[in-house]
Write an enzyme that holds these catalytic residues in place. Structure first.
Site, PDB file in Angstrom:
ATOM      1  N   ASN A 151      -6.057   6.201  -8.017  1.00 12.13           N
ATOM      2  CA  ASN A 151      -5.645   5.748  -6.882  1.00 12.13           C
ATOM      3  C   ASN A 151      -4.575   4.889  -6.771  1.00 12.13           C
ATOM      4  O   ASN A 151      -3.515   4.858  -5.941  1.00 12.13           O
ATOM      5  CB  ASN A 151      -6.859   4.903  -6.348  1.00 12.13           C
ATOM      6  CG  ASN A 151      -8.058   5.743  -5.636  1.00 12.13           C
ATOM      7  OD1 ASN A 151      -7.868   7.166  -5.441  1.00 12.13           O
ATOM      8  ND2 ASN A 151      -9.071   4.868  -5.506  1.00 12.13           N
ATOM      9  N   THR A 176     -12.122  -5.114  -3.206  1.00 14.30           N
ATOM     10  CA  THR A 176     -12.233  -3.652  -3.459  1.00 14.30           C
ATOM     11  C   THR A 176     -10.884  -3.058  -3.291  1.00 14.30           C
ATOM     12  O   THR A 176      -9.866  -3.722  -2.724  1.00 14.30           O
ATOM     13  CB  THR A 176     -12.783  -2.971  -2.103  1.00 14.30           C
ATOM     14  OG1 THR A 176     -11.998  -3.114  -0.956  1.00 14.30           O
ATOM     15  CG2 THR A 176     -14.188  -3.679  -1.810  1.00 14.30           C
ATOM     16  N   GLU A 177     -10.693  -1.970  -3.794  1.00  9.93           N
ATOM     17  CA  GLU A 177      -9.352  -1.098  -4.170  1.00  9.93           C
ATOM     18  C   GLU A 177      -8.703  -0.742  -2.748  1.00  9.93           C
ATOM     19  O   GLU A 177      -7.441  -0.679  -2.388  1.00  9.93           O
ATOM     20  CB  GLU A 177      -9.525   0.029  -5.055  1.00  9.93           C
ATOM     21  CG  GLU A 177     -10.347   0.900  -4.620  1.00  9.93           C
ATOM     22  CD  GLU A 177     -10.929   1.774  -5.817  1.00  9.93           C
ATOM     23  OE1 GLU A 177     -10.350   2.931  -6.113  1.00  9.93           O
ATOM     24  OE2 GLU A 177     -11.698   1.139  -6.690  1.00  9.93           O
ATOM     25  N   VAL A 178      -9.521  -0.593  -1.652  1.00 10.86           N
ATOM     26  CA  VAL A 178      -9.125   0.092  -0.345  1.00 10.86           C
ATOM     27  C   VAL A 178      -8.146  -1.236   0.054  1.00 10.86           C
ATOM     28  O   VAL A 178      -7.284  -1.082   1.067  1.00 10.86           O
ATOM     29  CB  VAL A 178     -10.146   0.349   0.644  1.00 10.86           C
ATOM     30  CG1 VAL A 178      -9.572   0.662   1.969  1.00 10.86           C
ATOM     31  CG2 VAL A 178     -10.771   1.514  -0.128  1.00 10.86           C
ATOM     32  N   GLY A 204     -10.181   4.562  -8.692  1.00 12.88           N
ATOM     33  CA  GLY A 204      -9.399   3.627  -9.249  1.00 12.88           C
ATOM     34  C   GLY A 204     -10.088   3.137 -10.370  1.00 12.88           C
ATOM     35  O   GLY A 204      -9.657   2.027 -11.247  1.00 12.88           O
TER      36      GLY A 204
END
Lengths: 326, 266, 326, 266
Positions: free
Chosen positions: A99, B49-51, B133
């Site tokens: 990601n 969070t990675e978002v 991630g």
């Protein structure tokens, strides 16, 4: 007068997506409506790009539109099925990133720099030279490079800049000139708007240019980078859009969308009804309501969440003072 | 109160989280366990969070934990929402994440994780979804807590593919690879709690996983049976406390759709 | 209960700014109030960092706080005077970059990567090796490096990551926990919030935590990275703050601030009245009103500009649907 | 209507700007000239600044042009406001700027600019403010328009220090340095308008500045007197049209504080 960028999804996809293009396919609030139109138009040879490629990517693979992917996560490969088979027999190519890597590579593409360093991947098996030419490989030496900093000799990984030919994105709103506004957590979309050579954005609402100008800090990309705006309410369905509607997990079950990797029959059972069998996104929504009723649509409506308070102003003084009156 | 080992695993993982500091929750059970910790003993934990949600404070009556890490509910109570470059770059790689919480398909004696495939990378038996991630969180968080069901095929001597470095091959290996020497410090399974033999933060000791606590009615030998290498056991293995009714009630309230835990599984 | 980060400017500067620190000194909406406190506390040996360092930097140089600068533009050197002299006689060191370079270097520092490539500077005299050890130099080989891309051999310049010891910033608002919200064009500040090891932010308003949570997209940095919040209305004066007050050009004339580089006498004439001669920022404002009256303050108030419209909502569905009722 | 050469310089620079495309306005007179162009013949021009305002549309009754490039008024009418990385990185280096408009202390026969110092970099006679964003705009904009008073000490054979590359040393030099071959295409001074001898976008020709038009009542020889090298003159030098009353009225309305143009200077 400045030209409007608003057009139908059919026109946007046929004009701006070419067979063989590399395509950013989104993450949260993926542009499902645009993706379905790509499948409907039977584009081929596409490369999918995204930090994590969700079920929208499965539609592109099963529809024989995409034959390769650059990502950190592929939902289509999560369970045994045709996509895992295609990855084994070499008919579907893949390059494994993460990601962070894809997000940084899109940022580097947007910035116009040749590559960007990361300290991710250090100490992993990804960097083992023998893995460069793995069965799914199509980038080989151009995938990334383990290097050392010219300043302190510290190891890092050089990630090449990524400039997709086209990005398919779904946003909350835009004006007719292509100024796109987004709010809420964004995943890797923020940089895809700037990295892609062609940018197609479907939106829940087309708002007035004044509405955009009244809050320019919400603009994620100005019209000068946008090729097409498609007015597409529920355009992220069965994903959701912050502030408009939430994820429709039930649909993925009843429509068989969650099972399409298991066989061609299951793929066609879903696609013939929800993609090939409808003319466009409006037809898709009509069918949805026929099948499940208005109530089903109402059931995914947002009913909670925060609203900004008044108090923000982009204020300035009309008259500046260069001499003190006294 | 009846409970499954998977439920206890989440409860114990939540208990093992620090009272404060910045935590990045990876996909899967880490989200459930992290939310539980935040609502139980660790209100000062900064959940990210990675978002792109930073310092999420779920409302006391939050109807669910986040479904995945993209759930819009993360925008209700976050002090900042932004994007993935800010989350996995600016926040994580910038050195601001105290503890990463991860799940994986395999873990090995050095705490290395595998999220990508079973078999040989050059001839996979089976591909998985991928690392998301997980890789950068394992590389760049100051500490890592891993949550994973105890099964011999998952607890292996050496992961099929190291997507997410623990101590790699032993003391100093992280530093030699260009990472901070300190890696994972806790693994919580459906059988017990593991630490690592890292007296000096990854620079010395064996850097191997060490069994430190077992779940009620389990003994170290049972854990060894479901571990694919000769597992080190701490001199005094404690027994984990049963989950309280409050813990189980809240845990189940946070997972109303059984998205994370299938009742009766394990 | 989470601890408040709100404190006086005296405490913030004495606790978090050490002699010899490298200090991000801001650009638009510079933290003048914090800068004046640094001068008042007679910090020494500071390095100034900023894409373009405006008159706030001149205060730090004339106050003998700063002895070197890393920037693309130094207002203090614009006209002949003591600063130009100090640059010639070697008592003030400097490393020439550009606005883009400093902004990118701060971003690289924030991202935790060792350096970031740029295609700026190619073809300029900056890169001439004989210029590395110029009279103002203090970085030498660590300043930057001309390189070639490992992927296509294209030339680029590697800019080392910049992590200032401390950043002094002025923002529109924050809550007591240090969550800072900003709107409007930002210059290089956006990345300085994340690059600096210690972050001190003065704000026009302290707002409730709820106000922040109700629009988390306006947050530029969360409290976890912030060392101190100083409530300082007019803290950017004589610069302005978007939405609050505009630049006070007249003040720079009448207060002699625009002339301080011309002599020690002119510097002290200004500093004794507006910096050393007042106890703190509140005292500075009191003196301002004594000298020029409330009307002078009113004259820089914002009276124009855009206000966001209602319509934005961070909405979600309280109940998700995993099975379709039928 | 009376006017100064500096006023005519700004009016002509505005006229020389394209009707559309994305323009980045550097510090100083470019801001005034760009705003004039936007409000006169080029409403579709997308005006951007390095501080982070994108596609600024001044109101028809705008009380002033931006004072510097940090003026808050740029937030009133911008389609997007962001930061300097987006402006000088994402927008400019990303290849989205069609024309950069710049001012400088010196310009030379190849259109190279100097914004940094007079004399030798290793022993400066005098330091200036510095380059700001001038360097990257000259390196990375597809085309560059430079605005500068015509003085022999400013129009020099070779800039004391090349902060902002034009054609550097001649044909192909930009490409060899790693830049796009096309560099500056227009210089507007207080005496006339100059193009460049670049038949092939910087790959061939002399890449030197060429006098193409002179201001009213001036002839090429006068321009040559204030030029520090043997200036090339186009075969047919046109005479620039007088500024119209509309142009002058608007120009003066945009600079109410004489921040840009001191009445009577030049």
């Amino acid at each position: 007068m400045r030209e409007s960028k608003v057009m139908s999804e059919r026109e946007a996809i046929s004009r701006f997506v070419a067979d063989g293009d590399s395509v950013y396919v989104g993450y949260t609030a993926a542009a499902y409506g645009l993706i379905r139109e790509v499948v409907r138009q039977r584009k081929t040879g596409l490369e999918m790009i995204g930090a994590s490629v969700g079920p929208q990517g499965t539609l592109l693979i099963m529809g024989r539109c995409a034959d390769r992917v650059r990502t950190g996560y592929l939902a289509a490969a999560l369970r045994p099925g045709l996509v895992q088979d295609m990855m084994s027999d070499g008919t579907f190519k893949y390059e494994d990133y993460s990601n962070q890597a894809i997000a940084l590579m899109l940022m580097a593409g947007a910035l116009g720099i040749p590559f960007i360093p990361t300290r991710s991947f250090l100490g992993t098996d990804y960097l083992d030279p023998k893995n460069v030419d793995h069965p799914g490989a199509y980038l080989h030496e151009q995938k990334w490079r383990a290097m050392e900093s010219p300043f302190d000799g510290q190891p890092y990984v050089a990630l090449p800049a990524l400039r997709p030919d086209v990005a398919l994105l779904h946003a909350q709103r835009a004006d007719e000139f292509g100024n796109v506004q987004v709010w809420g957590h964004q995943g890797d979309a923020r940089w895809a708007y700037w990295a892609a050579k062609k940018v197609i954005v479907s939106v829940e609402e087309i708002v007035s240019h004044e509405t955009v100008l009244n809050d320019p800090g919400r603009t994620v990309v100005p019209g000068l980078r946008v090729s097409a705006i498609v007015h597409m309410p529920y355009g992220a369905h069965p994903a959701g859009q912050i502030g408009y509607y939430d994820y429709d997990y039930a649909f993925q079950g009843v429509s068989g969308m969650g099972q399409i990797v298991r066989s061609q029959e299951l793929w066609h059972a879903h696609a013939d009804e929800w993609i090939y069998g409808v003319e466009d996104h409006a037809g898709y929504l009509r069918r949805y309501v026929e099948r499940f009723g208005e109530a089903a649509l109402a059931a995914i409506a947002v009913d909670s969440g925060r609203t900004p308070e008044p108090g923000v102003r982009y204020g300035y003084a009309k008259q500046l003072r260069f001499r003190m009156e006294s | 109160m009846e409970y499954t080992l998977a439920e206890l695993m989440c409860v114990v993982a939540a208990r093992e989280m620090p009272k404060e500091g910045t935590v990045m929750l990876g996909m899967g059970l880490p989200v459930l366990a992290g939310t539980l910790a935040k609502l139980m003993h660790a209100p000062e934990l900064r959940v990210c969070t990675e978002v792109g949600a930073f310092d999420w404070e779920p409302r006391p009556d939050v109807p669910r934990t986040s479904i995945g890490i993209h759930d819009f509910i993360l925008n209700d109570g976050a002090a900042m929402v932004s994007d993935m470059v800010d989350a996995l770059g600016t926040l994580l790689m910038g050195g601001n994440v105290d503890i990463g919480v991860l799940a994986a398909a395999q873990v090995d004696r050095f705490g290395n994780l595998n999220t990508l495939l079973m078999g040989d990378y050059l001839a996979p038996e089976r591909r998985l979804g991928g690392t998301g991630g997980n890789t950068e969180i394992a590389c760049l968080a100051k500490r890592v807590l891993t949550i994973m069901p105890q099964e011999r095929r998952r607890f292996v001597s050496r992961v099929d593919f190291n997507t997410s470095p623990g101590y790699i091959s032993g003391p100093g290996a992280r530093r030699r690879a260009g990472l901070d020497p300190q890696g994972p410090n806790i693994v919580v399974s459906t059988f017990g709690v593991f630490g690592f033999d890292t007296p000096d933060g990854g620079e010395s000791g064996s850097c191997e996983m060490v069994l430190e606590a077992v779940f009620p009615n389990l003994d170290p030998d049972t854990v060894k049976l479901e571990t694919g290498w000769d597992l080190r056991v701490a001199p005094h293995v404690r027994e984990v406390e049963e989950p309280t009714e409050d813990e189980l009630t809240l845990l189940r309230r946070l997972d109303p759709h059984h998205f994370y835990l299938t009742p009766g599984r394990y």
